[in-house]
Design a protein around this motif. Sequence first.
Motif, mmCIF file in Angstrom:
data_model
loop_
_atom_site.group_PDB
_atom_site.id
_atom_site.type_symbol
_atom_site.label_atom_id
_atom_site.label_comp_id
_atom_site.label_asym_id
_atom_site.label_seq_id
_atom_site.Cartn_x
_atom_site.Cartn_y
_atom_site.Cartn_z
ATOM 1 N N GLN A 209 0.815 -1.292 -0.162
ATOM 2 C CA GLN A 209 0.083 0.020 -0.180
ATOM 3 C C GLN A 209 0.854 1.320 -0.075
ATOM 4 O O GLN A 209 0.594 2.175 -0.638
ATOM 5 C CB GLN A 209 -0.779 -0.067 1.140
ATOM 6 C CG GLN A 209 -1.992 -0.925 1.162
ATOM 7 C CD GLN A 209 -2.982 -1.150 2.426
ATOM 8 O OE1 GLN A 209 -2.260 -1.032 3.480
ATOM 9 N NE2 GLN A 209 -4.216 -1.016 2.112
ATOM 10 N N ILE A 210 1.929 1.451 0.795
ATOM 11 C CA ILE A 210 2.796 2.267 0.671
ATOM 12 C C ILE A 210 3.432 2.721 -0.694
ATOM 13 O O ILE A 210 3.547 3.906 -1.239
ATOM 14 C CB ILE A 210 4.057 2.103 1.990
ATOM 15 C CG1 ILE A 210 3.246 2.287 3.108
ATOM 16 C CG2 ILE A 210 5.031 3.303 1.556
ATOM 17 C CD1 ILE A 210 4.323 2.031 4.348
ATOM 18 N N VAL A 211 3.835 1.466 -1.441
ATOM 19 C CA VAL A 211 4.435 1.793 -2.615
ATOM 20 C C VAL A 211 3.419 2.204 -3.754
ATOM 21 O O VAL A 211 3.304 2.952 -4.510
ATOM 22 C CB VAL A 211 4.814 0.144 -3.124
ATOM 23 C CG1 VAL A 211 5.357 0.402 -4.696
ATOM 24 C CG2 VAL A 211 6.190 0.015 -2.401
ATOM 25 N N PHE A 212 2.081 1.722 -3.368
ATOM 26 C CA PHE A 212 0.897 2.178 -4.172
ATOM 27 C C PHE A 212 0.742 3.774 -4.016
ATOM 28 O O PHE A 212 0.631 4.543 -5.066
ATOM 29 C CB PHE A 212 -0.312 1.315 -3.740
ATOM 30 C CG PHE A 212 -1.616 2.167 -4.123
ATOM 31 C CD1 PHE A 212 -2.236 2.239 -5.313
ATOM 32 C CD2 PHE A 212 -2.128 2.817 -2.819
ATOM 33 C CE1 PHE A 212 -3.532 2.966 -5.334
ATOM 34 C CE2 PHE A 212 -3.349 3.322 -3.234
ATOM 35 C CZ PHE A 212 -3.992 3.252 -4.295
ATOM 36 N N TRP A 213 1.021 4.189 -2.971
ATOM 37 C CA TRP A 213 0.674 5.710 -2.641
ATOM 38 C C TRP A 213 1.682 6.459 -3.092
ATOM 39 O O TRP A 213 1.681 7.580 -3.888
ATOM 40 C CB TRP A 213 0.932 6.085 -0.978
ATOM 41 C CG TRP A 213 -0.759 6.085 -0.428
ATOM 42 C CD1 TRP A 213 -1.755 6.918 -0.938
ATOM 43 C CD2 TRP A 213 -1.309 5.189 0.561
ATOM 44 N NE1 TRP A 213 -2.737 6.781 -0.153
ATOM 45 C CE2 TRP A 213 -2.590 5.941 0.910
ATOM 46 C CE3 TRP A 213 -0.856 4.106 1.311
ATOM 47 C CZ2 TRP A 213 -3.659 5.196 1.629
ATOM 48 C CZ3 TRP A 213 -1.562 3.874 2.530
ATOM 49 C CH2 TRP A 213 -2.941 4.254 2.378
ATOM 50 N N GLN A 214 3.008 5.885 -3.212
ATOM 51 C CA GLN A 214 4.283 6.788 -3.942
ATOM 52 C C GLN A 214 3.954 6.733 -5.287
ATOM 53 O O GLN A 214 4.422 7.567 -6.057
ATOM 54 C CB GLN A 214 5.418 6.005 -3.182
ATOM 55 C CG GLN A 214 5.937 6.159 -1.941
ATOM 56 C CD GLN A 214 7.205 5.543 -1.539
ATOM 57 O OE1 GLN A 214 7.575 4.345 -1.921
ATOM 58 N NE2 GLN A 214 7.878 6.203 -0.813
ATOM 59 N N LEU A 215 3.388 5.767 -6.170
ATOM 60 C CA LEU A 215 3.323 5.769 -7.412
ATOM 61 C C LEU A 215 2.006 6.561 -7.664
ATOM 62 O O LEU A 215 1.990 7.267 -8.713
ATOM 63 C CB LEU A 215 3.316 4.363 -8.038
ATOM 64 C CG LEU A 215 4.581 3.786 -7.510
ATOM 65 C CD1 LEU A 215 4.575 2.250 -8.265
ATOM 66 C CD2 LEU A 215 5.818 4.250 -8.429
ATOM 67 N N GLY A 216 0.964 6.480 -7.053
ATOM 68 C CA GLY A 216 -0.223 7.254 -7.430
ATOM 69 C C GLY A 216 -0.998 6.459 -8.249
ATOM 70 O O GLY A 216 -0.365 5.949 -9.466
ATOM 71 N N SER A 217 -2.269 5.769 -7.932
ATOM 72 C CA SER A 217 -3.001 5.126 -8.743
ATOM 73 C C SER A 217 -4.575 4.988 -8.355
ATOM 74 O O SER A 217 -4.963 5.293 -7.162
ATOM 75 C CB SER A 217 -2.541 3.405 -8.666
ATOM 76 O OG SER A 217 -3.408 2.748 -9.597
ATOM 77 N N LEU A 218 -5.487 4.755 -9.135
ATOM 78 C CA LEU A 218 -6.817 4.653 -8.925
ATOM 79 C C LEU A 218 -7.474 3.413 -9.238
ATOM 80 O O LEU A 218 -8.507 3.074 -8.960
ATOM 81 C CB LEU A 218 -7.672 5.614 -9.980
ATOM 82 C CG LEU A 218 -7.293 6.932 -9.971
ATOM 83 C CD1 LEU A 218 -8.034 7.863 -11.182
ATOM 84 C CD2 LEU A 218 -7.623 7.757 -8.668
ATOM 85 N N ASN A 219 -6.433 2.435 -8.939
ATOM 86 C CA ASN A 219 -6.818 1.012 -9.067
ATOM 87 C C ASN A 219 -7.451 0.482 -7.520
ATOM 88 O O ASN A 219 -7.050 0.835 -6.593
ATOM 89 C CB ASN A 219 -5.838 0.077 -9.393
ATOM 90 C CG ASN A 219 -5.860 -1.362 -9.743
ATOM 91 O OD1 ASN A 219 -7.105 -1.765 -10.147
ATOM 92 N ND2 ASN A 219 -4.866 -2.384 -9.747
#
Length: 415
Positions: A209-219
Amino acid sequence: MTAAEVEAAEGGTAEVVTEVPTTHRRRRFALTAAGLSVAIVLVVVVSLGLGQYWLTPAQVIGVLLQSLGIDTSWAPEAPTAAGVILDIRLPRIVLGLLVGAALAVSGVLMQAIFGNPLADAAVVGVSSGAAFGAAASLTFGLAVFGMWTTPAFAFVGGLIAVFSVYLISRSGGRTEVVTLLLTGIAINAIAGAGLAFLTFVGTTSTREQIVFWQLGSLNGALWQNIAVVAPLVAIGVAAAVFVAHRLDLFALGERTARHLGVRVELLRVVVIVMVALLVCAAVAFAGIIGFVGLVVPHLMRMAIGPAHLPLMVTSALGGALLIAVADLIARTAVPLADLPIGMITSLVGGPFFLWLLLRTRRKAGAGDEHDDGCRDLDGRRCSGRRAAQRPRRDRHAERRRAAGARGRRDRRPRG
């Protein structure tokens, strides 16, 4: 009576005041807002149909009408189509529209309150601060406010970041570009170190989830997420529209704004809280999506002018359109893959940011090159007749100094 008649009646000494062409600006605002709205509708319909499960625009419209209780022959018979559109693609697109509007309006507010065209939530570290707060709530398993826990911690992190940037970068009533950028680098570095620490101590799921936040996504967007984000964005945008007129007065200068009845310090605090609220709404479920608040307000300002009320409306529409297009590219550019939406906005915003930085530096250099040193009582440059008279006054002063020096030499005792 025309301006020429007024000048003639007063002996040719009156100042000619021309009326601002507000009708032309209103027409441009109406056309821009209408064009953006139509573009958003078209992009949404196309985006709902494109993907691994392909649908025509007519089928998409048929499914949407059927969900509203209107039966048409356009809707496909397979129930899978309604599930794909209503449960997977539509929540993602709606969340993207809300995130884009929030980031664009927060950019307008930051540029207004900092008085700096380079202010943006991602550039100065506010998004990183909000992401750190959200990641902290997930890593330590906090659930104090239920489903509002992650947005609440994101709001606190963004609020601390934006107050830090404001207090550090402001000096003498203005914000220097270099100081703002360096402060943003420092805030991003501190928040990045915090995210790295949370990644180290967290579990496998929280790391993802932290990696997801750093990249930015609407998935993975859900209607439950939208139920949290939509009220925050609505409150932030409504408050921004409410203070738009005061921001117009604030743009005239702090002293002038105070004389016109604006409570400057209260306005600053309110705007900073609104920025943190909008950024936390965007970051809590979409991650760090950069440069939306930088690119969109500048394009809208070039199209309709600097008035803040129409600028906020068109920026909200433009930000929503930008995220919708970026999300469409992220879903369809690579087969069987979902690109990070923050990467796409950075590819657009990075070159635009460099161009804007060079443009700002070029303007500052041109201003320094033509600076003759003439200043009024407030420290601003002289203009018009006063600036033209400055060289003549300098010559007279030099002659008086030279005459005084000769007089002192003549009065000096000899021998």
